[in-house]
Design a protein around this motif. Structure first.
Motif, PDB file in Angstrom:
ATOM      1  N   ASN A 110      75.402  64.603  36.113  1.00  0.00           N
ATOM      2  CA  ASN A 110      74.662  64.243  34.900  1.00  0.00           C
ATOM      3  C   ASN A 110      75.410  63.165  34.110  1.00  0.00           C
ATOM      4  OD1 ASN A 110      72.222  65.730  34.835  1.00  0.00           O
ATOM      5  ND2 ASN A 110      73.330  67.597  34.295  1.00  0.00           N
ATOM      6  N   ASP A 111      76.710  63.351  33.966  1.00  0.00           N
ATOM      7  CA  ASP A 111      77.530  62.385  33.243  1.00  0.00           C
ATOM      8  C   ASP A 111      77.532  61.028  33.956  1.00  0.00           C
ATOM      9  OD1 ASP A 111      79.759  61.749  31.201  1.00  0.00           O
ATOM     10  OD2 ASP A 111      80.736  61.320  33.116  1.00  0.00           O
ATOM     11  N   LEU A 112      77.643  61.048  35.276  1.00  0.00           N
ATOM     12  CA  LEU A 112      77.685  59.808  36.048  1.00  0.00           C
ATOM     13  C   LEU A 112      76.360  59.055  35.972  1.00  0.00           C
ATOM     14  CD1 LEU A 112      79.625  61.255  39.093  1.00  0.00           C
ATOM     15  CD2 LEU A 112      80.451  59.413  37.600  1.00  0.00           C
ATOM     16  N   ILE A 113      75.246  59.772  36.005  1.00  0.00           N
ATOM     17  CA  ILE A 113      73.941  59.116  35.899  1.00  0.00           C
ATOM     18  C   ILE A 113      73.790  58.480  34.523  1.00  0.00           C
ATOM     19  CG2 ILE A 113      71.450  59.559  35.742  1.00  0.00           C
ATOM     20  CD1 ILE A 113      72.569  59.389  38.597  1.00  0.00           C
ATOM     21  N   TRP A 114      74.214  59.188  33.474  1.00  0.00           N
ATOM     22  CA  TRP A 114      74.128  58.616  32.122  1.00  0.00           C
ATOM     23  C   TRP A 114      74.923  57.325  32.030  1.00  0.00           C
ATOM     24  CZ3 TRP A 114      77.346  57.454  27.992  1.00  0.00           C
ATOM     25  CH2 TRP A 114      76.709  57.273  26.750  1.00  0.00           C
ATOM     26  N   ARG A 115      76.031  57.252  32.751  1.00  0.00           N
ATOM     27  CA  ARG A 115      76.876  56.053  32.735  1.00  0.00           C
ATOM     28  C   ARG A 115      76.404  54.986  33.712  1.00  0.00           C
ATOM     29  NH1 ARG A 115      81.497  57.297  29.944  1.00  0.00           N
ATOM     30  NH2 ARG A 115      81.915  59.527  29.655  1.00  0.00           N
ATOM     31  N   GLY A 116      75.370  55.299  34.513  1.00  0.00           N
ATOM     32  CA  GLY A 116      74.848  54.329  35.464  1.00  0.00           C
ATOM     33  C   GLY A 116      75.631  54.233  36.752  1.00  0.00           C
ATOM     34  N   GLU A 117      76.486  55.197  37.036  1.00  0.00           N
ATOM     35  CA  GLU A 117      77.291  55.181  38.255  1.00  0.00           C
ATOM     36  C   GLU A 117      76.560  55.961  39.358  1.00  0.00           C
ATOM     37  OE1 GLU A 117      81.441  56.065  37.671  1.00  0.00           O
ATOM     38  OE2 GLU A 117      81.354  55.427  35.576  1.00  0.00           O
ATOM     39  N   TRP A 118      75.512  55.347  39.878  1.00  0.00           N
ATOM     40  CA  TRP A 118      74.601  56.011  40.807  1.00  0.00           C
ATOM     41  C   TRP A 118      75.275  56.398  42.123  1.00  0.00           C
ATOM     42  CZ3 TRP A 118      69.751  57.679  39.698  1.00  0.00           C
ATOM     43  CH2 TRP A 118      69.180  57.215  38.502  1.00  0.00           C
ATOM     44  N   GLN A 119      76.117  55.531  42.672  1.00  0.00           N
ATOM     45  CA  GLN A 119      76.730  55.842  43.959  1.00  0.00           C
ATOM     46  C   GLN A 119      77.690  57.021  43.855  1.00  0.00           C
ATOM     47  OE1 GLN A 119      76.078  54.654  47.135  1.00  0.00           O
ATOM     48  NE2 GLN A 119      77.351  56.444  47.569  1.00  0.00           N
ATOM     49  N   VAL A 120      78.500  57.039  42.811  1.00  0.00           N
ATOM     50  CA  VAL A 120      79.430  58.156  42.638  1.00  0.00           C
ATOM     51  C   VAL A 120      78.649  59.448  42.396  1.00  0.00           C
ATOM     52  CG1 VAL A 120      81.447  58.995  41.398  1.00  0.00           C
ATOM     53  CG2 VAL A 120      81.106  56.541  41.669  1.00  0.00           C
ATOM     54  N   ALA A 121      77.576  59.351  41.623  1.00  0.00           N
ATOM     55  CA  ALA A 121      76.744  60.532  41.375  1.00  0.00           C
ATOM     56  C   ALA A 121      76.151  61.050  42.683  1.00  0.00           C
ATOM     57  CB  ALA A 121      75.632  60.194  40.390  1.00  0.00           C
TER      58      ALA A 121
END
Length: 489
Positions: free
Chosen positions: A72-83
């Motif tokens: 959830n945190d990664l998606i909010w930050r736009g880090e799609w690949q890590v998410a």
């Protein structure tokens, strides 16, 4: 925590389905595009609603132990690949769970105590669907080959999970499926409007590129014996599901037009790619579906798309409450009134009702169902309410009352596997049965359950198989949900 005021600033929003009168005219998924595309415009604010709790109970609600606050945190930050990587770290097939799972993680969400919970399921499916669209889901090749061989019998979600995990650990894996295409329940048990088969096929392509071999149209116990499997492979995994349907032994059961749900649903799916001889059709008929679960809803949606005149779902249980009852406190999964996509499309539901007889016409076809209202007595049994008996017109009756274990004939009988009192295959904490080298996972050992549990069991079983083959535990990821947590105590 991405947005420390997100849970206060944003309201829960879920993906909007296509209009019901539009989607009953086709077999496409009920969302415009894909479920992931449908929720994509909402995804950032919905992910921001996650509070990143110090003790996140959503982990406990999910049998896979998904790392929900992290992605959830990664998606909010736009880090799609890590998410996407964090999502795949605990779940082989999030595109399946994101479409089919009832989301016990959401009912365990801490925010759900006083507010609407985070839309975890929507974030999950959007993350993986975007990953597929962006070509970021690729084969994960093993770094070495162990020269150990494993046969997996059954290609449902549990069989696919165990096969993928073992292939990635370097073992040579062959998956046997008696149907004409792999996927098990995902392919022929679940209608296209909930799960389009292209979603299954793209994951199967990935598995083939990784090295997993699939052999279809093979019935183990007939085409290949259990003894032959034991001779050819170093380990065997039974992921054969719970496919023995619960029966309704009342007068008239032998009438034409009374069928098990799993006779009806697979034919409807197969008919989309070719003609099915003597297909069971609901067109122009009054349909009665006995049972009130997911399979019943699948029958409802399928019958409506075939042009049924009416569809009535009969449920012996009373009408569920609209909100969480006191007897099912947070973070448990509550039995409350829910509306599926099929329920939105039409049909009626009748609760506290039990059928006592199927009535036929002069040609031996079912014409009606005799039923009555019921109430629960002190001993827990349901008893008919005097004076409430009546007949309901029905030219097609579908039994969707669940399943009572794996099929006992064939491989289970040949290998003389021990069964528990519920008819499921007995296995130890490493998923090994009473026959050395033979393992069982998914519904075959657990009993009828959710797709998320099937995947979790497949992953855990792979750990046990790998330890058996190598003589020591492997680095395979193991779910940290309630079942495994209990085993670790």
């Amino acid at each position: 925590m991405a947005d420390f005021k997100g849970f206060m600033k944003y309201q829960r929003e879920v993906a909007v389905r296509r209009p019901a009168d539009e989607r009953v005219d086709d077999w496409d998924e009920v969302y415009p595009g894909t479920p992931g595309e449908a929720v994509l415009p909402l995804i950032t604010t919905q992910a921001a609603r996650c509070m990143d709790c110090g003790v996140p109970f959503c982990h406990n609600g999910c049998p896979l132990g998904n790392l929900i606050p992290e992605w959830n945190d990664l998606i909010w930050r736009g880090e799609w690949q890590v998410a996407l990587d964090r999502l795949h770290a605990t779940n082989n097939f999030p595109e399946f769970t994101g479409r089919l799972c009832p989301a016990p993680c959401e009912t365990a969400c801490v925010e759900g105590i006083h507010r609407d919970p985070v839309t975890i399921k929507n974030v999950e499916v959007a993350t993986v669907d975007k990953g597929w669209d962006d070509l970021r889901v690729t084969p994960q090749m093993p770094n070495w080959h162990t020269l150990k061989t494993v046969s997996v019998v059954g290609s449902g979600p549990s069989g696919l999970a165990v096969a993928q995990q073992l292939t990635r650990s370097g073992h040579s894996v062959v998956v046997y499926e008696r149907a004409d295409a792999p996927g098990g329940l995902l392919r022929y048990g679940i209608p296209n409007f909930k799960l389009e088969k292209s979603v299954v096929d793209r994951r199967l392509k990935q598995m083939r590129l990784e090295g997993t071999t699939f052999k279809t149209g093979v019935t183990i116990g007939e085409d290949i014996t259990g003894e032959q499997l034991l001779e050819r492979f170093d380990a065997i995994v039974l992921a054969i599901g719970s496919t023995t349907p619960r029966e309704l032994p009342i007068p008239g059961r032998e009438l034409r037009g009374v069928h098990q749900a799993m006779e009806f649903l697979p034919q409807a799916t197969k008919a989309l790619s070719g003609e099915v001889p003597d297909q069971i059709m609901a067109t122009g008929k009054d349909v009665v579906v006995i049972g009130g679960g997911d399979t019943s809803n699948d029958c409802l949606g399928t019958a409506l798309r075939q042009g049924a005149r009416s569809v009535l779902q009969l449920e012996i249980m009373p009408h569920p409450p609209m909100t969480r009852p006191d007897s099912q406190p947070w973070p448990t999964y509550p039995m409350i009134y829910r509306v599926s996509s099929a329920n939105e499309e039409g049909g009626e539901r009748l609760y506290s009702a039990s059928s006592s007889e199927f009535l036929g016409d002069d040609q031996g076809n079912v014409r009606a169902v005799r039923l009555s209202e019921v109430r629960r007595e002190a001993n827990g049994r349901f008893a008919p309410v005097p004076g409430t008996e009546r007949e309901i017109d029905a030219q097609l009756v579908l039994l969707a009352m669940g399943f009572v274990g794996p099929e006992k004939s064939g491989l289970v009988s040949e290998l003389d596997l021990e069964l528990d009192r519920r008819g499921n295959i007995v296995r130890d904490e490493d998923f090994q049965t009473t026959v050395p080298g033979v393992f069982a996972c998914g519904d075959a050992g657990r009993g009828q359950s959710l797709v998320v549990w099937a995947i979790a069991e497949g992953r855990s079983c792979a750990h046990g198989v790998d330890a058996f083959l190598n003589g020591h535990p492997s680095p395979l990821p193991r779910p940290i949900g309630p079942q495994v947590r209990q085993l670790m105590l």
